[in-house]
Design a protein around this motif. Structure first.
Motif, short mmCIF file in Angstrom:
data_model
loop_
_atom_site.label_atom_id
_atom_site.label_comp_id
_atom_site.label_asym_id
_atom_site.label_seq_id
_atom_site.Cartn_x
_atom_site.Cartn_y
_atom_site.Cartn_z
N SER A 184 5.53 7.43 -7.54
CA SER A 184 6.20 6.16 -7.23
C SER A 184 5.26 5.15 -6.58
N GLY A 185 4.11 5.61 -6.10
CA GLY A 185 3.15 4.69 -5.49
C GLY A 185 2.19 4.05 -6.47
N ASN A 186 2.31 4.40 -7.74
CA ASN A 186 1.39 3.87 -8.75
C ASN A 186 2.11 2.88 -9.66
N LEU A 187 1.79 1.61 -9.49
CA LEU A 187 2.41 0.58 -10.31
C LEU A 187 1.74 0.45 -11.66
N CYS A 188 2.55 0.08 -12.66
CA CYS A 188 2.03 -0.27 -13.98
C CYS A 188 2.81 -1.46 -14.47
N ARG A 189 2.14 -2.58 -14.71
CA ARG A 189 2.85 -3.78 -15.17
C ARG A 189 3.14 -3.74 -16.66
N CYS A 190 2.37 -2.94 -17.40
CA CYS A 190 2.63 -2.83 -18.84
C CYS A 190 3.86 -2.00 -19.14
N GLY A 191 4.28 -1.19 -18.17
CA GLY A 191 5.47 -0.37 -18.40
C GLY A 191 5.18 0.90 -19.17
N THR A 192 4.14 1.62 -18.77
CA THR A 192 3.83 2.89 -19.44
C THR A 192 4.54 4.08 -18.80
N TYR A 193 5.43 3.80 -17.87
CA TYR A 193 6.07 4.88 -17.10
C TYR A 193 6.71 5.99 -17.94
N PRO A 194 7.46 5.65 -19.00
CA PRO A 194 8.08 6.76 -19.77
C PRO A 194 7.02 7.69 -20.37
N ARG A 195 5.93 7.12 -20.86
CA ARG A 195 4.89 7.98 -21.44
C ARG A 195 4.14 8.74 -20.35
N ILE A 196 4.00 8.14 -19.17
CA ILE A 196 3.36 8.85 -18.06
C ILE A 196 4.16 10.11 -17.73
N ARG A 197 5.46 9.94 -17.63
CA ARG A 197 6.31 11.09 -17.29
C ARG A 197 6.19 12.18 -18.36
N HIS A 198 6.26 11.74 -19.60
CA HIS A 198 6.15 12.67 -20.72
C HIS A 198 4.79 13.37 -20.68
N ALA A 199 3.75 12.61 -20.41
CA ALA A 199 2.39 13.16 -20.42
C ALA A 199 2.16 14.14 -19.27
N ILE A 200 2.81 13.92 -18.14
CA ILE A 200 2.66 14.87 -17.03
C ILE A 200 3.31 16.21 -17.41
N HIS A 201 4.47 16.14 -18.03
CA HIS A 201 5.08 17.39 -18.51
C HIS A 201 4.18 18.07 -19.54
N ARG A 202 3.59 17.27 -20.40
CA ARG A 202 2.71 17.82 -21.43
C ARG A 202 1.46 18.43 -20.79
N ALA A 203 0.92 17.77 -19.77
CA ALA A 203 -0.26 18.30 -19.09
C ALA A 203 0.08 19.64 -18.42
N ALA A 204 1.29 19.72 -17.87
CA ALA A 204 1.71 20.97 -17.24
C ALA A 204 1.74 22.09 -18.27
N GLU A 205 2.18 21.74 -19.48
CA GLU A 205 2.23 22.71 -20.57
C GLU A 205 0.81 23.14 -20.97
N ILE A 206 -0.08 22.17 -21.04
CA ILE A 206 -1.48 22.48 -21.39
C ILE A 206 -2.08 23.41 -20.34
N LEU A 207 -1.81 23.11 -19.08
CA LEU A 207 -2.33 23.95 -17.99
C LEU A 207 -1.78 25.37 -18.10
N LYS A 208 -0.52 25.47 -18.46
CA LYS A 208 0.14 26.77 -18.50
C LYS A 208 -0.39 27.62 -19.65
N THR A 209 -0.50 27.00 -20.80
CA THR A 209 -0.90 27.76 -21.98
C THR A 209 -2.41 27.79 -22.16
N GLY A 210 -3.08 26.86 -21.46
CA GLY A 210 -4.53 26.79 -21.58
C GLY A 210 -4.99 26.21 -22.90
N THR A 211 -4.05 25.73 -23.69
CA THR A 211 -4.43 25.15 -24.98
C THR A 211 -3.69 23.85 -25.20
N GLY A 212 -4.12 23.17 -26.17
CA GLY A 212 -3.44 21.94 -26.57
C GLY A 212 -2.31 22.25 -27.52
N ARG A 213 -1.65 23.37 -27.37
CA ARG A 213 -0.50 23.81 -28.16
C ARG A 213 -0.93 24.73 -29.29
#
Lengths: 738, 171
Positions: free
Chosen positions: B142-171
């Motif tokens: 919440s402390g990181n502003l984005c004026r372009c409005g990339t927030y939905p993709r940021i949220r999605h990408a954090i979940h995706r990064a968590a998945e990458i960390l967990k599986t150790g692969t890009g799927r």
């Protein structure tokens, strides 16, 4: 940016014609390559060679403008003539070229175009990135450039093989013959450059597109995840100094006197100079310049705005609204007579505040002025204006100024202005070294060229339940009159959506009264679409309720002759579950709807809110878009979502206030913009369409406020006719609990 | 007429400091109150860390200090000696950090200016919480502003990064 035609856009895109061919010997091009140059009709050939930024050496001193360079080493460089500010032109424009050139997108290297007449955007009348028309402009132009290059590459291969060109085809960066032999574009480039460009080329039919319409990865993403992407603020030059600028707190004020004794003695400070922009402090490092700036003792001449405040601005606009209809922008039938004879009339006045662009990258400019020339490094949406502005500040000819366009850390129209350029140029000239001048966030927010305020006075008349008259009187300053004078008649950029009011009403009048307010106002993402769509779509809601009709059905019935409008409206109702959302009750969700055509794109939005004990919660925004053919739907989606979030910030909280000529919001604590944790659910549906490409960077912004306010009316019965929403809801909630 | 009040010069002369950035010990000479942001950008030429607001309101300048996300615009140089600073340039040598991979995969950036800060905040979040919920993401980002409005993709990408960390692969 000025909207549909604000900068004198022709009604149709001009045909791209090849009327000249430049031959380059191998020595004149980097690596010995092929350069395709196109001249656009109406664009003279007087600009300086595009040698430096494009890297296209022009040894013969010929005028050359180019989009494409193929090196002997197979590198394919594309010169992009629109500024990348997040909207994706560094991917979408290369896709157009790569499609016809028969190369993969990942093979393209991007460089920013220098100033050049060939890079003029005919829709905007200059080398300008704005009006959401980059793809519209490039759609034929760059596909043609790609097809011409492909044609001469094939011809060169056919000559080498002594076979007919029709036997050869281009594929993935090579020309292939029927025997299975092939040559790379790099191998063919030098020979191809000696062949005449074809006068006309056949462009691929959409059915055979390999790239266009596909959600390909952006070319600018990798540099934006590892810190290597270079924005204006990141420019580094040998021997570069840093500068901070003290500007008059009162907008439009000037320096009366300055005592720089203390500042001048501070560590690292090189020079303090007074300019028309304010007092510039040049130091080794920016922090030193900033500290020294704060140690300056400046006496300011406040000028004409010393007593300017919001109340005064509102009075000016209201007075203009009351003093007659102004200039006619559209007149169907006789709205005045129809209003007079109507059985029932409604009237409402809508008001909008000043807004700040608040790009994440504050304004900045780096200049390297030498006696014989100047290099300007700047994130700008206006290369030519930047060049002439720097030239004037440096005392040079425009042709002596090379403009290097960096990535823009947000544009939103703010970087159509060049007010941050002269002080950097003057500072560099004064110290004899490259200077990077940076505005702080406070400088940026208190010295923006603000989205102008507006008053919209509306009236409508019914005969029975038939809407027979519609009148809209717009009162606002004219941005175009300041930035691109002269404006003859009505400034197109203040009447957007109002002039293409789509509903089937026999008598329509749209009038405009220009009322300046004493400060510079600027184009901001969606420009007048935002105020006009707010007023029009909220007033349509008022009329629907007055007629006892469902706001969606009321609109739909007036769109019999507008199939594209009707299609997005029906699709958004379907997607959002219009009429099927549980209404009423404390936990109830309520929906509001809005429609717009802007930048030739058609959109409809539904906002879903609840209001509990007076407190507003925005749950969901659904947006359906028909933007014609899409180059890259993944980028389109990001722009529509981003525009909605931009619109949410403006609708909920956006307001710049002025007291004593001084802007009261100085940073993101007082000028609130949406954070990730405040986001509603956002759903975007892109409709397939064969229509020509429409703009996607701006339009979705404008529908948010009306959809929200219409939803709030559905929830509360309270009609909000001014923005921002949040303070009004907060006051209502306080009253509710009192 | 208006007068801008002069600020007292703290007589802050440049001093020698040693700081550790991305695993390298570096010598800088600057006033002790110089924000880390400007040390990184102006003195060390590491411009991936961005200036947005100067008051820790926007998050564009986020770096890691001993692994924790901080706003480098509001951290004086004098306080970072002996501590481990990581910037966007040091997150990985080749954009291989899970967050960077997810950001590329989902094409998160638009203008890109805020993204270094977003990525540094997201990387710190995942370090502390490898499987964040939407609410965890809201709190951390919440402390990181984005004026372009990339927030939905940021949220999605954090979940995706968590998945990458967990599986150790890009799927």
């Amino acid at each position: 940016m000025s909207g549909s035609g604000g900068l004198r856009a022709p009604a149709t895109a001009p045909a791209v014609q090849v009327n000249r061919r430049e031959f380059l010997d191998a020595a004149a091009t980097l690596g010995g390559g092929l350069i395709i140059g196109l001249s656009l009709p109406g664009c003279g050939a007087k600009s300086p060679p595009a040698a430096d930024a494009a890297g296209s050496a022009d040894a013969g001193g010929r005028d050359l403008n180019a989009w494409l360079r193929i090196g002997a080493d197979d590198t394919i460089t594309m010169i992009v003539d629109r500024s990348e500010m997040g909207q994706g032109v560094y991917t979408a424009l290369p896709m157009l070229l790569a499609e016809e050139l028969e190369i993969g997108l990942d093979a393209v290297k991007i460089v920013a175009a220098p100033v050049g007449d060939a890079y003029v955007n005919p829709g905007n009348g200059g080398q300008i990135t704005g009006t959401s028309n980059s793809v519209q402009d490039a759609w034929d132009k760059l596909r043609t450039a790609g097809a011409q290059a492909r044609t001469v590459l094939i011809a060169a291969a056919a000559q080498a093989w002594r076979i007919d060109a029709v036997e050869c085809r281009a594929q993935n960066g090579r020309v292939v013959n029927p025997q299975g032999g092939s040559m790379t574009y790099g191998e063919l480039a030098a020979a191809a450059a000696k062949l005449p460009l074809p006068k006309s080329v056949a462009l691929k039919a959409p059915g055979s597109f390999r790239l266009l319409g596909r959600p390909l990865p952006r070319l600018d993403t990798p540099g934006k995840v590892d810190g290597s992407a270079e924005f204006g603020i990141d420019v580094k030059l040998p021997g570069m100094l840093h500068a901070a600028l003290a500007q008059s707190p009162v907008l439009g004020g000037s320096v009366k006197s300055v005592d720089s004794a203390a500042a001048g003695k501070m560590a690292g400070v090189h020079q303090v100079l007074v300019t028309a922009s304010g007092v510039v402090v040049v130091a080794d490092h920016f922090w030193q310049a900033l500290r020294a700036r704060d140690a300056l003792q400046v006496t300011w001449e406040s000028g004409a705005n010393a007593t300017l405040d919001n109340g005064g601005i509102r009075k000016l606009l209201r007075k203009a609204a009351a003093s007659g209809p102004g200039l006619s922008a559209r007149a169907d039938g006789d709205a005045t007579a129809a209003l007079k004879s109507a059985h029932r009339t409604l009237r409402a006045m809508y008001e909008l505040p000043l807004l700040a662009h608040a790009t994440m990258e504050p304004m900045n400019c780096t200049a390297d002025v030498r006696p014989d020339g100047c290099d300007l490094y700047v994130g700008t949406q206006v290369q030519q204006v930047s060049q002439s502005t720097a030239a004037m500040a440096a005392g040079l000819l425009p042709s002596q100024v090379n403009v290097h366009t960096t990535l823009l850390g947000g544009g939103f129209g703010r970087r159509l202005d060049v007010d941050f350029i002269p002080a950097a140029v003057q500072a560099s000239k004064a110290v004899g070294a490259p200077v990077k001048l940076i505005w702080t966030r406070e400088d940026d927010m208190t010295h923006d060229t603000y989205r102008p305020p507006a008053i919209l006075d509306l009236a409508a008349g019914f005969d029975g339940d038939r809407l027979t008259a519609w009148r809209l009187h717009i009162v606002s300053p004219s941005i175009t009159a300041r930035m691109f004078p002269p404006v003859k008649g009505v400034d197109d950029s203040v009447i957007e959506y109002a002039v293409n009011f789509p509903y089937d009403v026999p008598n329509v009048a749209v009038d405009y009264s220009r009322q300046e307010i004493g400060i510079d106002v600027g184009y901001m993402r969606s420009v007048s679409h935002a105020p006009n769509c707010f007023a029009i779509e909220c007033f349509m809601d008022e009329l629907a309720h007055a007629a006892g009709k469902d706001p969606y059905e009321f609109r739909r019935q007036l769109l019999e002759k507008k199939p594209r409008h009707r299609r997005v409206l029906e699709a958004v109702a379907e997607r959002a579950g219009w009429g099927r959302t549980p209404q009423g009750g404390q936990q109830g969700r309520h929906q509001g709807i809005a429609l717009m055509e802007g930048y030739t794109t058609h959109l409809a939005q539904v906002a879903e809110v609840s209001v509990h004990a007076g407190a507003l919660k925005v749950h969901r925004i659904v947006c359906v878009v028909d933007c014609g053919r899409m180059v890259n739907p993944r980028i389109v989606e990001s722009q529509i979502v981003g525009g909605i979030i931009f619109g949410l910030s403006a609708a909920l909280w956006g307001e710049v206030t002025i007291a004593g000529g001084v802007v009261q919001q100085t940073n993101f604590d007082a000028y609130r913009v949406m954070r990730g944790n405040e986001l509603p659910q956002i759903e975007v549906q892109l409709l397939d369409s064969d229509a020509p490409p429409g703009g996607i960077g701006e339009p979705s912004v404008a529908l948010v406020a009306p959809a929200l306010c219409n939803a709030i009316f559905a929830a509360t019965g309270r009609r909000l006719r001014s923005l921002p929403i949040s303070p009004q809801m907060t006051r209502a909630a306080a009253a509710h609990s009192a | 007429m208006m007068q801008t009040a002069p600020v007292q010069d703290t007589q802050a002369r440049p001093q020698a400091f040693k700081i550790t950035v991305n695993g390298r010990e570096l010598a800088v000479e600057a006033a002790a109150d110089t924000p880390l942001l400007w040390i990184l950008r102006d003195h060390l030429g590491m411009t991936g860390t961005k200036f947005g607001c100067g008051r820790a309101l926007c998050g564009a300048c986020t770096v890691h200090l001993d692994g924790a996300p901080v706003r480098s615009c509001s951290i004086p140089l004098s306080t970072v000696q002996g501590r481990m600073i990581t910037t966007i340039e040091g997150l990985s040598p080749d954009r291989s950090h899970a967050v960077q991979r997810a950001w590329i995969e989902l094409d998160v950036p638009q203008c890109g200016y805020c993204q270094s800060g977003q990525i540094m905040s997201a990387a710190a979040l995942l370090e502390a919480n490898p499987a964040p919920s939407d609410a965890d993401i809201d709190t951390a980002m919440s402390g990181n502003l984005c004026r372009c409005g990339t927030y939905p993709r940021i949220r999605h990408a954090i979940h995706r990064a968590a998945e990458i960390l967990k599986t150790g692969t890009g799927r």
